[in-house]
Design an enzyme around this catalytic site. Structure first.
Site, PDB file in Angstrom:
ATOM      1  N   THR A   1      -1.729   5.529  -0.382  1.00 21.41           N
ATOM      2  CA  THR A   1      -2.776   4.287  -0.204  1.00 21.41           C
ATOM      3  C   THR A   1      -3.436   5.030   0.159  1.00 21.41           C
ATOM      4  O   THR A   1      -4.883   4.756  -0.149  1.00 21.41           O
ATOM      5  CB  THR A   1      -2.409   3.477   0.721  1.00 21.41           C
ATOM      6  OG1 THR A   1      -0.872   2.104  -0.103  1.00 21.41           O
ATOM      7  CG2 THR A   1      -3.120   2.434   0.629  1.00 21.41           C
TER       8      THR A   1
ATOM      9  N   ASP B   1       2.576   7.388  -6.045  1.00 22.03           N
ATOM     10  CA  ASP B   1       3.141   6.213  -5.061  1.00 22.03           C
ATOM     11  C   ASP B   1       3.873   7.357  -4.156  1.00 22.03           C
ATOM     12  O   ASP B   1       5.347   7.430  -5.033  1.00 22.03           O
ATOM     13  CB  ASP B   1       2.959   4.617  -5.800  1.00 22.03           C
ATOM     14  CG  ASP B   1       3.097   3.868  -4.352  1.00 22.03           C
ATOM     15  OD1 ASP B   1       2.379   3.172  -3.996  1.00 22.03           O
ATOM     16  OD2 ASP B   1       4.558   3.455  -4.040  1.00 22.03           O
ATOM     17  N   SER B   2       4.314   7.213  -2.724  1.00 23.08           N
ATOM     18  CA  SER B   2       5.361   7.490  -2.368  1.00 23.08           C
ATOM     19  C   SER B   2       7.011   7.049  -2.933  1.00 23.08           C
ATOM     20  O   SER B   2       8.097   7.310  -2.592  1.00 23.08           O
ATOM     21  CB  SER B   2       4.608   7.851  -0.991  1.00 23.08           C
ATOM     22  OG  SER B   2       5.843   6.506  -0.658  1.00 23.08           O
ATOM     23  N   SER B   3       6.863   5.742  -2.951  1.00 21.06           N
ATOM     24  CA  SER B   3       7.952   5.290  -3.954  1.00 21.06           C
ATOM     25  C   SER B   3       8.616   5.769  -5.145  1.00 21.06           C
ATOM     26  O   SER B   3       9.901   6.404  -5.023  1.00 21.06           O
ATOM     27  CB  SER B   3       7.927   3.420  -4.736  1.00 21.06           C
ATOM     28  OG  SER B   3       7.011   3.155  -3.437  1.00 21.06           O
TER      29      SER B   3
ATOM     30  N   THR C   1       3.019   5.481   2.630  1.00 23.59           N
ATOM     31  CA  THR C   1       3.548   4.915   3.994  1.00 23.59           C
ATOM     32  C   THR C   1       5.346   4.871   3.617  1.00 23.59           C
ATOM     33  O   THR C   1       5.820   4.919   4.821  1.00 23.59           O
ATOM     34  CB  THR C   1       3.308   4.177   4.645  1.00 23.59           C
ATOM     35  OG1 THR C   1       2.701   3.109   3.886  1.00 23.59           O
ATOM     36  CG2 THR C   1       1.380   4.703   5.312  1.00 23.59           C
ATOM     37  N   ASP C   2       5.272   4.751   2.571  1.00 18.65           N
ATOM     38  CA  ASP C   2       6.392   3.259   2.448  1.00 18.65           C
ATOM     39  C   ASP C   2       7.998   4.352   2.145  1.00 18.65           C
ATOM     40  O   ASP C   2       8.801   4.156   3.287  1.00 18.65           O
ATOM     41  CB  ASP C   2       6.629   3.354   0.899  1.00 18.65           C
ATOM     42  CG  ASP C   2       5.730   1.366   0.366  1.00 18.65           C
ATOM     43  OD1 ASP C   2       5.164   1.211   2.231  1.00 18.65           O
ATOM     44  OD2 ASP C   2       5.155   1.265  -0.503  1.00 18.65           O
TER      45      ASP C   2
ATOM     46  N   GLN D   1      22.867   0.362  12.454  1.00 18.72           N
ATOM     47  CA  GLN D   1      21.817   0.045  11.742  1.00 18.72           C
ATOM     48  C   GLN D   1      20.348  -0.671  12.298  1.00 18.72           C
ATOM     49  O   GLN D   1      19.406  -2.060  12.354  1.00 18.72           O
ATOM     50  CB  GLN D   1      22.073  -1.355  11.079  1.00 18.72           C
ATOM     51  CG  GLN D   1      23.161  -2.344  11.256  1.00 18.72           C
ATOM     52  CD  GLN D   1      23.767  -3.335  10.490  1.00 18.72           C
ATOM     53  OE1 GLN D   1      23.509  -4.571  10.250  1.00 18.72           O
ATOM     54  NE2 GLN D   1      24.220  -2.692   9.497  1.00 18.72           N
ATOM     55  N   CYS D   2      21.005  -1.248  14.050  1.00 20.46           N
ATOM     56  CA  CYS D   2      19.875  -1.649  14.830  1.00 20.46           C
ATOM     57  C   CYS D   2      18.885  -0.912  14.962  1.00 20.46           C
ATOM     58  O   CYS D   2      19.472   0.585  15.008  1.00 20.46           O
ATOM     59  CB  CYS D   2      20.353  -1.654  16.430  1.00 20.46           C
ATOM     60  SG  CYS D   2      22.194  -2.370  16.306  1.00 20.46           S
TER      61      CYS D   2
HETATM   62  N1  ASP Z   1       2.583   2.363  -1.644  1.00 19.00           N
HETATM   63  C1  ASP Z   1       2.428   2.972  -1.124  1.00 19.00           C
HETATM   64  C2  ASP Z   1       2.936   3.903  -1.148  1.00 19.00           C
HETATM   65  O1  ASP Z   1       4.229   5.088   0.252  1.00 19.00           O
HETATM   66  C3  ASP Z   1       2.468   2.395   0.660  1.00 19.00           C
HETATM   67  C4  ASP Z   1       0.884   3.134   1.513  1.00 19.00           C
HETATM   68  O2  ASP Z   1       0.686   4.230   1.212  1.00 19.00           O
HETATM   69  O3  ASP Z   1       0.866   2.769   1.893  1.00 19.00           O
HETATM   70  O4  ASP Z   1       2.910   5.995  -1.574  1.00 19.00           O
END
Ligand code: ASP
Length: 498
Positions: free
Chosen positions: A16, A72-74, A104-105, A292-293
């Site tokens: 992002t 996109d980091s996904s 961020t993902d 998982q907590c």
């Molecule tokens: N989908 C974005 C990513 O991880 C989300 C972000 O960067 O905040 O690439």
């Protein structure tokens, strides 16, 4: 005015932070990552021609590497982590520090992975991103990026150097392998649930020296280039089908699993559930138990519902985040082909990702037939990395575990044992009270339902002076009750602050 080292190298992967709407005329169209130039030009004090940035009174020289197609980091892959690490290595001697711009993902996976992939790191690698694209009025990108550059340039700026992989977001700096993304939309999206922040960036950047890893520059930076891809992460949940669990855990090529369990590492204790686990372990798969907590740690054996996991060969992930456990496993199984050694290595604190190291000294199981009353057993192998890492003065606690006990031909289990260390000839008559070799006595009764039992006891004080991993130790188990029984595994787990 710049010498060779007063500089920061920026690696841009996408996310992002550098995205803009696909259709410039339609702000509601999906965001797509833009080229790095577009991102940098939005920084107020960036000088494109000279490739530097002014922060305070300092001019920081910048170097760049951008992925040809920012993502996109996904879509991040294991090979991408290796690529980032190799670029850091290639530019290591010419820069003070590194900033990785990332979506961020999956940022916390990348920060954890780089922590383990980079060996002997002593310069800052700061990973950051943003919740809103850099071009937007309320974006958090500029602050995140400029502060990260400042932290990476600490040597030039005269600040404390954080010589490890870390994450900067909003106003906090975290250890990379302790970080998780906790909010999908907050500007404070990240946290380090089981470890304090390494620093705070308000008007001034304040680094908490106490928590930053002390770096000794003795070896050169290394990159672990081989990662094991056949690894899975699994959440258990009430009502989980053990048939499904069995199928998943026993998938042909699977080499390791991060099992996300309840509370302090608990899971169903039904025969079917534990049998699926047992089969997977017997088929040379590593199973690491993490909670998982959101915070807290696994304490295998604290409750009966986790003792069964331990006796079937599940290992503790202590207070690791699932991201750290998974990426540590990618690296360890990529390197170590002996699964037993890999399991021992997995329990050591390698990068400050867990509170303590658990060093294991494994002994075999044995049996008491009708006429035998004591058996002496030797370790199966030395502690992994123990000779140069384990130091008894850092020992916090040592737990002796006698696991998989089965009684023979009896309805009720009735076990009464005394254990001695380094006293091979110990027997029922050997003095216990006041004998430094005597490490404990335990009695246990249970009704035989075909299931095995385990006995755990705290032997911290007793074993401290005997075990230094430089001498061969032996354990002598004396059957004080006289009933025949057998057991599968004996182990001493040393929890140490090293
Ligand atoms: N989908 C974005 C990513 O991880 C989300 C972000 O960067 O905040 O690439």
């Amino acid at each position: 005015m710049n010498d060779q080292n007063d500089a920061v190298f920026i690696i841009y992967t996408g996310g992002t932070i550098g995205s803009l709407p696909k259709d410039k005329m339609d702000p509601d169209s999906p965001l797509v990552p833009q080229p790095l130039d577009v991102v940098m030009e939005m920084l107020p004090t960036y000088n494109k021609r000279d490739k530097n940035i002014i922060i305070g009174k300092k001019i920081i020289r910048l170097g760049f590497y951008s992925w040809e197609t920012p993502i996109d980091s996904s879509n991040i892959k294991l090979t991408d982590w290796i690529e980032i690490a190799k670029i850091i290595k290639a530019n290591y001697s010419s820069y003070d520090g590194f900033v990785v711009l990332h979506g961020t993902d999956t940022l916390a996976y990348t920060s954890s992975a780089l922590s383990f992939i980079l060996d002997n790191l002593s310069k800052p690698v700061v990973i950051t991103g943003a919740q809103k694209p850099i071009g937007e009025a309320r974006s958090d990108a500029v602050q995140n990026l400029i502060t990260s550059i400042e932290i990476a340039a600490a040597r030039t700026m005269g600040n404390e150097v954080v010589g490890e992989v870390c994450v900067f977001f909003r106003d906090e700096l975290y250890r990379g392998c302790r970080t998780s993304k906790l909010s999908a939309s907050s500007y404070s999206a990240f946290n380090s649930p089981n470890f304090p922040a390494l620093g705070i960036a308000g008007e001034h950047i304040v680094i908490n020296e106490k928590y930053v890893k002390k770096q000794q520059i003795v070896h050169s930076l290394q990159v672990s280039e081989k990662l094991e891809p056949n690894i899975a992460s699994m959440d258990i949940f009430p009502g989980m089908s053990s048939v499904l669990l069995n199928n998943m855990l026993n998938t042909e090529s699977l080499r390791g699993v991060v099992l996300q369990t309840f509370g302090t590492g608990n899971a169903p204790s039904t025969f079917e559930f534990l049998d699926a686990i047992k089969k997977a372990v017997e088929n040379n798969r590593m199973i690491v138990d993490v909670t998982q907590c959101r915070s807290g740690e696994v304490e295998l054996g604290l409750y009966d519902v986790s003792a069964g996991l331990l006796s079937r060969g599940v290992i503790s992930g202590m207070d690791m985040t699932p991201e750290a456990a998974l990426t540590k496993m990618f690296v360890i199984l990529g390197k170590e082909t002996d699964i037993e050694k890999a399991k021992d290595l997995m329990q050591l604190n390698l990068r400050g990702e867990q509170r303590q190291s658990i060093f294991n000294l494994h002994f075999p199981g044995n049996e008491f037939s009708d006429d035998s009353t004591s058996v002496c057993i030797q370790p199966i192998r030395p502690m992994v990395h123990g000779s140069d890492r384990y130091n008894p003065s850092f020992l916090d606690k040592a737990i002796l575990r006698i696991m998989g006990i089965k009684i023979q031909n009896m309805k009720r289990g009735n076990v009464d044992i005394a254990v001695f260390i380094d006293l091979p000839d110990a027997n029922e008559q050997t003095k216990q009270e006041g004998n430094p070799h005597f490490i404990g006595r335990k009695m246990k009764s249970w009704t035989s339902g075909g299931d095995s039992e385990s006995i755990f006891f705290d032997v911290t004080k007793q074993v401290k002076e005997f075990v230094d991993n430089r001498h061969e130790n032996s354990l002598t188990i004396v059957n004080m009750g006289g009933f025949p029984f057998q057991w599968d595994l004996t182990n001493i787990a040393f929890f140490a602050d090293c």
